[in-house]
Design a protein around this motif. Structure first.
Motif, mmCIF file in Angstrom:
data_model
loop_
_atom_site.group_PDB
_atom_site.id
_atom_site.type_symbol
_atom_site.label_atom_id
_atom_site.label_comp_id
_atom_site.label_asym_id
_atom_site.label_seq_id
_atom_site.Cartn_x
_atom_site.Cartn_y
_atom_site.Cartn_z
ATOM 1 N N ARG A 30 51.253 39.976 33.008
ATOM 2 C CA ARG A 30 52.026 40.027 34.128
ATOM 3 C C ARG A 30 53.396 39.289 33.754
ATOM 4 O O ARG A 30 54.657 39.792 34.316
ATOM 5 C CB ARG A 30 51.356 39.088 34.979
ATOM 6 C CG ARG A 30 51.923 39.109 36.379
ATOM 7 C CD ARG A 30 51.060 38.363 37.277
ATOM 8 N NE ARG A 30 51.542 38.061 38.735
ATOM 9 C CZ ARG A 30 51.534 38.750 39.516
ATOM 10 N NH1 ARG A 30 50.617 39.942 39.598
ATOM 11 N NH2 ARG A 30 52.030 38.838 40.751
ATOM 12 N N ALA A 60 45.686 39.720 43.325
ATOM 13 C CA ALA A 60 44.580 38.904 42.907
ATOM 14 C C ALA A 60 44.657 37.961 42.124
ATOM 15 O O ALA A 60 45.770 37.781 41.325
ATOM 16 C CB ALA A 60 43.418 39.876 41.965
ATOM 17 N N THR A 119 42.840 38.232 37.818
ATOM 18 C CA THR A 119 42.645 39.731 37.160
ATOM 19 C C THR A 119 42.393 39.314 35.702
ATOM 20 O O THR A 119 42.974 38.807 35.033
ATOM 21 C CB THR A 119 43.890 40.435 37.485
ATOM 22 O OG1 THR A 119 44.200 40.373 38.890
ATOM 23 C CG2 THR A 119 43.743 41.965 36.713
ATOM 24 N N SER A 170 53.833 40.381 45.474
ATOM 25 C CA SER A 170 52.244 40.041 45.225
ATOM 26 C C SER A 170 52.252 38.626 45.033
ATOM 27 O O SER A 170 50.857 37.769 45.025
ATOM 28 C CB SER A 170 51.660 41.003 44.125
ATOM 29 O OG SER A 170 52.286 40.814 43.114
ATOM 30 N N LEU A 172 50.509 48.205 38.389
ATOM 31 C CA LEU A 172 49.419 47.353 38.584
ATOM 32 C C LEU A 172 49.733 45.927 38.826
ATOM 33 O O LEU A 172 49.360 45.224 39.637
ATOM 34 C CB LEU A 172 48.641 47.664 37.388
ATOM 35 C CG LEU A 172 47.320 46.590 37.367
ATOM 36 C CD1 LEU A 172 46.472 46.762 38.628
ATOM 37 C CD2 LEU A 172 46.629 46.743 36.206
ATOM 38 N N PHE A 173 50.706 45.217 37.840
ATOM 39 C CA PHE A 173 51.037 44.123 37.800
ATOM 40 C C PHE A 173 51.990 43.506 38.920
ATOM 41 O O PHE A 173 51.961 42.651 39.533
ATOM 42 C CB PHE A 173 51.557 43.549 36.428
ATOM 43 C CG PHE A 173 50.517 43.618 35.353
ATOM 44 C CD1 PHE A 173 49.560 42.598 35.471
ATOM 45 C CD2 PHE A 173 50.460 44.413 34.182
ATOM 46 C CE1 PHE A 173 48.431 42.765 34.335
ATOM 47 C CE2 PHE A 173 49.683 44.648 33.463
ATOM 48 C CZ PHE A 173 48.411 43.733 33.215
ATOM 49 N N ARG A 219 49.453 36.098 46.928
ATOM 50 C CA ARG A 219 48.575 35.322 45.618
ATOM 51 C C ARG A 219 48.716 33.762 46.211
ATOM 52 O O ARG A 219 47.785 32.999 46.166
ATOM 53 C CB ARG A 219 48.900 35.462 44.302
ATOM 54 C CG ARG A 219 48.719 36.943 43.668
ATOM 55 C CD ARG A 219 49.464 36.893 42.488
ATOM 56 N NE ARG A 219 48.273 36.399 41.270
ATOM 57 C CZ ARG A 219 48.410 36.127 40.213
ATOM 58 N NH1 ARG A 219 49.807 36.194 39.732
ATOM 59 N NH2 ARG A 219 47.576 35.819 39.438
ATOM 60 N N CYS A 221 51.864 44.952 41.863
ATOM 61 C CA CYS A 221 51.326 45.169 43.297
ATOM 62 C C CYS A 221 50.059 44.271 43.456
ATOM 63 O O CYS A 221 49.709 43.996 44.491
ATOM 64 C CB CYS A 221 50.960 46.424 43.319
ATOM 65 S SG CYS A 221 52.589 47.798 43.375
ATOM 66 N N ASP A 222 49.493 43.816 42.035
ATOM 67 C CA ASP A 222 48.160 43.058 42.095
ATOM 68 C C ASP A 222 48.530 41.909 42.760
ATOM 69 O O ASP A 222 48.962 40.768 42.051
ATOM 70 C CB ASP A 222 47.489 42.950 40.789
ATOM 71 C CG ASP A 222 46.422 42.385 40.829
ATOM 72 O OD1 ASP A 222 45.641 42.469 41.760
ATOM 73 O OD2 ASP A 222 45.924 41.935 39.647
#
Length: 180
Positions: free
Chosen positions: A148, A129, A132, A78, A123-124, A82, A126-127
């Motif tokens: 993260r 964004a 976040t 990720s 979540l961290f 990003r 895979c995220d």
């Protein structure tokens, strides 16, 4: 003067046991909350690029550059996504089938460790964004970057501890041999 082959073997063994960095990506979450085996770590330096598709080579090349630039021992897939989002592009715009490439790396004959992680850590990992924000108790909002970093530190510690004995078992079983 000829190089000492034992020194090359020692350096090769050290690279196997202590890679420069790991690439970590999330797997589908199959937990019921709590924890699940939902991420996988590979050591890109151990993967011969000539055996891979163009897409997999692109991902590993980006991970190499990212790890060097940021001094990271653990690069989340990720992080790469990003980076492209911030630059105004994407894997698709670059013509990279990232899903197929990750499956190729994960399913290939390369050492990898599956990681048991919390749903929040997932979540961290895979995220992708770029901004976040988490809502905490009492409606307090905070950026997710600090957490993260903590997830990355925890995974780095786990891999630094678990990878060497895992690779030593593979070497002792004869699945990998040092040249010489």
């Amino acid at each position: 003067m000829q190089a000492d082959p034992r020194r090359d073997d020692t350096r090769a063994a050290d690279e196997l046991l202590h890679p420069a960095y790991w690439l970590v990506h999330g797997l589908p979450w199959h937990g019921d909350g709590g924890i699940a085996e939902a991420a996988v770590a590979t050591a890109p330096g151990m993967i011969p690029r000539v055996t891979l598709s163009r897409d997999a080579v692109q991902i590993l090349g980006c991970a190499d550059l990212y790890a060097r630039k940021h001094g990271s021992r653990v690069v989340f897939f990720s992080d790469l996504t990003r980076m492209f989002t911030t630059a105004g592009t994407s894997w698709a715009q670059l013509g990279v089938d990232w899903g197929g490439a990750l499956r190729e790396i994960e399913d290939g004959p390369f050492p990898r460790l599956f990681l048991t992680i919390s749903e929040r850590a997932h979540l961290f990992i895979c995220d992708a964004a770029t901004d976040t924000v988490l809502a905490g108790p009492g409606g307090v909002y905070e950026t997710a970057e600090a957490e993260r970093r903590l997830v990355r530190q925890a995974i780095t510690g786990t891999l630094a501890a678990d990878w060497p004995p895992y690779m030593q078992q593979i070497i002792e079983a004869g699945h990998i041999s040092l040249a010489g």
